[in-house]
Design a protein around this motif. Structure first.
Motif: not given
Length: 555
Positions: A164-193
């Motif tokens: 939808a956005r021509k100026d969309f920057n994936i690095k500053n979007g929700p994907l980067s924040r999602l990955i950061q949260v996934l990496l901060s979850l417990p080691v046995d968390d199934i969401n990362r899998e």
């Protein structure tokens, strides 16, 4: 900005029509009953769903109902809801914002009035609130349905926002924040899998930006506990990758459709991101088990991502010097650098010889080690004294090794004798001096091999013999005894396939013996006595009875 203000700006303020009768019972009818009032949880769940569907329909119908977005956010943000209300509200909000993004209602444009700009700003703020609910509340909750829904909805919003956005920057979007949260979850968390299976392993652009996020997160200011957690999760995520692209043509599967140019500029840039992610993970501090995990997959899963694998030579040599199982696992990585990248490591065979210790034949990495050892010793240009030291030391270790390990050593020694004929003096050496031969027959001789010597070039193994293998011909296990007899027979077989002997175990050897077809019944070498303590004939005690009597009297 409050919901009331935005609604008034959109012209939502309504007046009662005096010509219509007042609906006195409307408020009481619209009030949802609690489960305690009607005693039916199912009806309450249906009421919540119908209410959410109504709110969503009103939002999509007219701007006058944008305040419903705040209502849905409040429903989605309920921490301990007994029904599916929060999930249904989050799904409804995702559909709402997807349509708003596609329609361009969340983008400021030239010529837009002040009131319109306020509405757009308000919508963006509510959109950020939705992402906060999904990433902070849903993804970190202890309810698997909420976690799975959060991952799916955030990834859908990533795609919708990028289109939808021509100026969309994936690095500053929700994907980067999602990955950061996934990496901060417990080691046995199934969401990362789930993220790895559905997105990380499937799409090149998701991998590319995940590499970047891992590096940025580990390079940021983190406390020691968080850094170790992120490093462990990063390693488990990176380890799920299998094949490495060999050309730019292999990088074509994108989650976000590129509008102008490819989000990945080149294969080199792609690998550089992966290399930086791996290096950041390794530098974050690895535990012993994590180091072993990296070493076990280095040559085929990690090294191909590196533009210059040689930069890991220090990591491999340090691991090689640790000793034990870690050194065994570092072998394949070092061999990869020596054979593929011309790494100079002069003390390789010296260190390899030191790995032949008492625990080798008992190690669970025994099969892996012998596969590599067979490769390392396959060169016909190796000095005979070096090869003889390896043959002699393994033969000596076989005297105390388990049967499953001994059955690997014997065929390996056979192959070494066939490959290096000079070493066959260790099996048969004629004594030409009659006096010396007579002396040997009468007094014997000390084994010249020095088991304590660390340098395989000066152990004097070539002057010794493989009497250990002849001793194994009397081994208690029949398979080992039979196999050891190949040293005393003619070497008519070209070589043994070592793979046929590597996966033996106590269980496998025992099963072979138990399932063997007996041609005749085994012989019993003693007679079962009719009496235990008394003599067979006449009165008195037998030797066992007499011994027992002496013990009783002594006490």
């Amino acid at each position: 900005m409050s919901g009331t203000t935005s609604a008034s700006l959109a012209g939502v303020k309504r007046k009662r029509d005096p010509s219509k009768p007042e609906r006195r019972g409307s408020k009481s009818k619209s009030r949802r009953k609690s489960p305690s009032e009607d005693g039916d949880d199912g009806d309450d769940g249906n009421d919540v769903q119908a209410h959410i569907v109504q709110l969503e329909a009103q939002i999509l119908e007219s701007r006058r109902h944008y305040n419903n977005i705040a209502t849905l956010l409040k429903l989605a943000n309920q921490p301990e809801a007994e029904n599916e209300g929060p999930i249904l509200a989050a799904v409804a909000l995702c559909r709402v914002f997807s349509r708003l993004l596609v329609a361009g209602d969340m983008v400021k444009s030239k010529g837009m009035g002040e009131a319109e700009e306020v509405i757009v700003s308000w919508l963006k703020e509510r959109y950020r609130e939705l992402l906060d609910v999904l990433l902070d509340n849903f993804l970190r909750s202890e309810q698997p349905p909420k976690q799975s829904v959060a991952l799916t909805l955030v990834m859908r919003l990533v795609k919708e926002e990028s289109q939808a956005r021509k100026d969309f920057n994936i690095k500053n979007g929700p994907l980067s924040r999602l990955i950061q949260v996934l990496l901060s979850l417990p080691v046995d968390d199934i969401n990362r899998e789930e993220f790895a299976e559905k997105y990380f392993k499937q799409f090149d652009d998701i991998r590319y930006y995940t590499f970047q996020t891992i590096k940025d997160l580990l390079d940021s200011e983190l406390d020691i506990t968080t850094r170790q957690l992120v490093a462990a999760n990063s390693m488990s995520l990176l380890s799920t990758l299998g094949q490495v692209p060999k050309s730019k043509a292999d990088i074509q599967n994108f989650y976000i459709e590129p509008q102008a140019k490819s989000p990945i500029p080149s294969l080199q840039a792609y690998k550089e991101k992966a290399q930086a992610a791996w290096l950041a993970t390794m530098r974050a501090g690895l535990s012993k088990e994590q180091r072993k995990s990296i070493l076990s997959t280095f040559s085929y899963q990690i090294a191909p991502w590196f533009q210059q694998p040689e930069i890991l030579s220090d990591f491999l040599t340090d691991s090689y010097n640790v000793g034990g199982a870690t050194s065994l696992l570092a072998l394949s990585g070092l061999y990869y650098l020596i054979s593929e990248k011309n790494l100079d490591y002069p003390s390789f065979y010296l260190k390899l010889y030191s790995l032949l210790d008492e625990g080798l034949l008992h190690s669970k990495h025994r099969s892996r080690f012998f596969r590599l050892l067979d490769t390392f010793m396959s060169s016909t240009h190796l000095p005979a004294v070096l090869v003889a030291s390896f043959i002699k030391r393994l033969s000596r270790l076989a005297l105390h090794g388990p049967p499953a390990g001994v059955v690997v050593v014997i065929p390996w020694v056979y192959n070494m004798f066939k490959l290096h004929p000079v070493c066959t003096f260790m099996m048969h050496r004629e004594i030409r001096d009659p006096a010396f031969q007579e002396e040997l027959e009468e007094e014997g001789m000390d084994d010249p091999f020095d088991m304590e010597e660390l340098d395989p070039m000066v152990t004097d193994a070539i002057e010794s013999s493989v009497w250990e293998l002849e001793a194994l011909q009397e081994h208690y296990h029949p398979n080992v005894a039979t196999l050891a007899k190949i040293i005393s027979e003619q070497f008519t077989k070209r070589s043994y396939n070592l793979e046929d002997f590597l996966d033996h175990s106590y269980t496998a050897l025992l099963d072979v013996e138990l399932n063997r077809d007996l041609k005749k019944e085994p012989e019993v070498e003693f007679e079962i006595p009719k009496h235990i303590y008394t003599a067979e004939e006449g009165p008195g005690l037998n030797p066992l009875g007499q011994l027992l009597t002496q013990v009783i009297e002594a006490r």
